[in-house]
Enzyme design. Structure first.
Site, PDB file in Angstrom:
ATOM      1  N   SER A  64      -5.111  -1.183   4.940  1.00  6.51           N
ATOM      2  CA  SER A  64      -5.563  -2.500   5.833  1.00  6.51           C
ATOM      3  C   SER A  64      -7.032  -2.028   6.535  1.00  6.51           C
ATOM      4  CB  SER A  64      -4.304  -2.437   6.923  1.00  6.51           C
ATOM      5  OG  SER A  64      -3.234  -2.798   6.493  1.00  6.51           O
TER       6      SER A  64
HETATM    7  N1  SAM Z   1       0.256   1.543   6.072  1.00  3.41           N
HETATM    8  C1  SAM Z   1      -0.535   1.587   5.137  1.00  3.41           C
HETATM    9  C2  SAM Z   1      -1.738   2.482   5.005  1.00  3.41           C
HETATM   10  O1  SAM Z   1      -1.892   2.874   6.243  1.00  3.41           O
HETATM   11  O2  SAM Z   1      -2.501   2.696   4.053  1.00  3.41           O
HETATM   12  C3  SAM Z   1      -0.950   0.253   4.267  1.00  3.41           C
HETATM   13  C4  SAM Z   1       0.141  -0.504   3.946  1.00  3.41           C
HETATM   14  S1  SAM Z   1      -0.165  -1.574   2.601  1.00  3.41           S
HETATM   15  C5  SAM Z   1      -0.841  -2.944   3.276  1.00  3.41           C
HETATM   16  C6  SAM Z   1       1.743  -2.310   2.415  1.00  3.41           C
HETATM   17  C7  SAM Z   1       2.403  -1.160   1.680  1.00  3.41           C
HETATM   18  O3  SAM Z   1       3.881  -1.586   1.838  1.00  3.41           O
HETATM   19  C8  SAM Z   1       2.286  -1.099   0.370  1.00  3.41           C
HETATM   20  O4  SAM Z   1       1.991   0.216  -0.286  1.00  3.41           O
HETATM   21  C9  SAM Z   1       3.667  -1.290  -0.327  1.00  3.41           C
HETATM   22  O5  SAM Z   1       4.046  -0.879  -1.465  1.00  3.41           O
HETATM   23  C10 SAM Z   1       4.693  -1.082   0.797  1.00  3.41           C
HETATM   24  N2  SAM Z   1       5.696  -1.799   0.745  1.00  3.41           N
HETATM   25  C11 SAM Z   1       6.154  -2.962   0.366  1.00  3.41           C
HETATM   26  N3  SAM Z   1       7.642  -3.476   0.365  1.00  3.41           N
HETATM   27  C12 SAM Z   1       7.992  -2.245   1.026  1.00  3.41           C
HETATM   28  C13 SAM Z   1       9.446  -1.713   1.241  1.00  3.41           C
HETATM   29  N4  SAM Z   1      10.370  -2.949   1.100  1.00  3.41           N
HETATM   30  N5  SAM Z   1       9.611  -0.563   1.844  1.00  3.41           N
HETATM   31  C14 SAM Z   1       8.634   0.272   1.793  1.00  3.41           C
HETATM   32  N6  SAM Z   1       7.385  -0.042   1.374  1.00  3.41           N
HETATM   33  C15 SAM Z   1       6.965  -1.216   1.144  1.00  3.41           C
END
Ligand code: SAM
Length: 221
Positions: A64
């Site tokens: 993000s």
């Molecule tokens: N917090 C992260 C960072 O600091 O880099 C950025 C997160 S990115 C915007 C969103 C993440 O949520 C992705 O890596 C995606 O694979 C994950 N995601 C989506 N659905 C999910 C779920 N049900 N459980 C765990 N992770 C999930």
């Protein structure tokens, strides 16, 4: 680019976020200065890590934008000793920032195996081994082994607030989650649990843009 230059650029960004009143809490500022974003992106993106925009990480996901992470951490009001869960580990960056605020082991869940590996590698190189634990799984179901939580921070956009996350909050605990459309348009909700019957108070903090939260209580993949 040399690490000194990367860090100098990073400091400038943090100062700009503070000047723009996005970072207000000195603890959040300290965490940002301790955990520069360039340590959590691939080599080809390091020179852009100080730019206040999302950047690509493997598996078509994103790390993000710094202002978005700062807004969520300010709203989270994390304190030392709090039990915190993150959903959506991605690069591991936000989880390391959370660790710097709670100074206690942090659990973060990620559904894509390649990203569990990516986050673990970044966290280890940045010195967060045994401080941040990346769990492979569906974060819409929370992480019962370490519940209840003071704070849950979801970094992907959900169609609605997943019930298990409310159940796993302490009374008085807070959940931050983008809720809305499938792709890149949601509203950032602050959800506070007010009693044992899972009654909540919700505050809307306006429009945000996250990748989808895919899982049993999220979008169907
Ligand atoms: N917090 C992260 C960072 O600091 O880099 C950025 C997160 S990115 C915007 C969103 C993440 O949520 C992705 O890596 C995606 O694979 C994950 N995601 C989506 N659905 C999910 C779920 N049900 N459980 C765990 N992770 C999930």
């Amino acid at each position: 680019m040399h690490e000194d230059d990367l860090y100098r650029r990073w400091m400038k960004l943090v100062e700009n976020l503070e000047r723009g009143r996005i970072i207000k809490d000195t603890r959040v500022k300290r965490a940002f200065l301790r955990v520069p974003r360039y340590k959590f992106v691939s080599d080809r993106y390091k020179e852009y890590a100080h730019v206040d925009e999302p950047l690509p990480i493997p598996a078509g996901q994103t790390i993000s934008a710094p202002h978005m992470v700062a807004i969520m951490l300010e709203l989270a009001e994390l304190d030392e000793g709090m039990n915190a869960l993150e959903v959506g580990a991605g690069s591991g960056w936000n989880a390391a920032l959370i660790y710097e605020l709670v100074k206690k082991e942090v659990y973060t869940i990620e559904r894509i195996p390649e990203l569990v590996e990516f986050a673990n590698r970044n966290l280890e190189q940045a010195g967060y081994r045994n401080k941040v634990h990346v769990i492979l799984g569906d974060g819409t179901k929370g992480f019962p082994p370490k519940a209840p939580y003071d704070r849950i921070i979801v970094t992907a956009g959900a169609p609605k607030v997943p019930e298990p996350l409310i159940e796993q909050l302490k009374v008085g605990g807070k959940l931050l989650i983008p809720v809305g459309g499938y792709h890149l348009w949601q509203e950032l909700l602050e959800v506070i649990k007010i009693n044992e019957d899972n009654k909540v108070k919700v505050k809307n903090h306006g429009g945000v843009a996250f990748v989808p939260l895919v899982g049993e209580y999220g979008w169907r993949g």
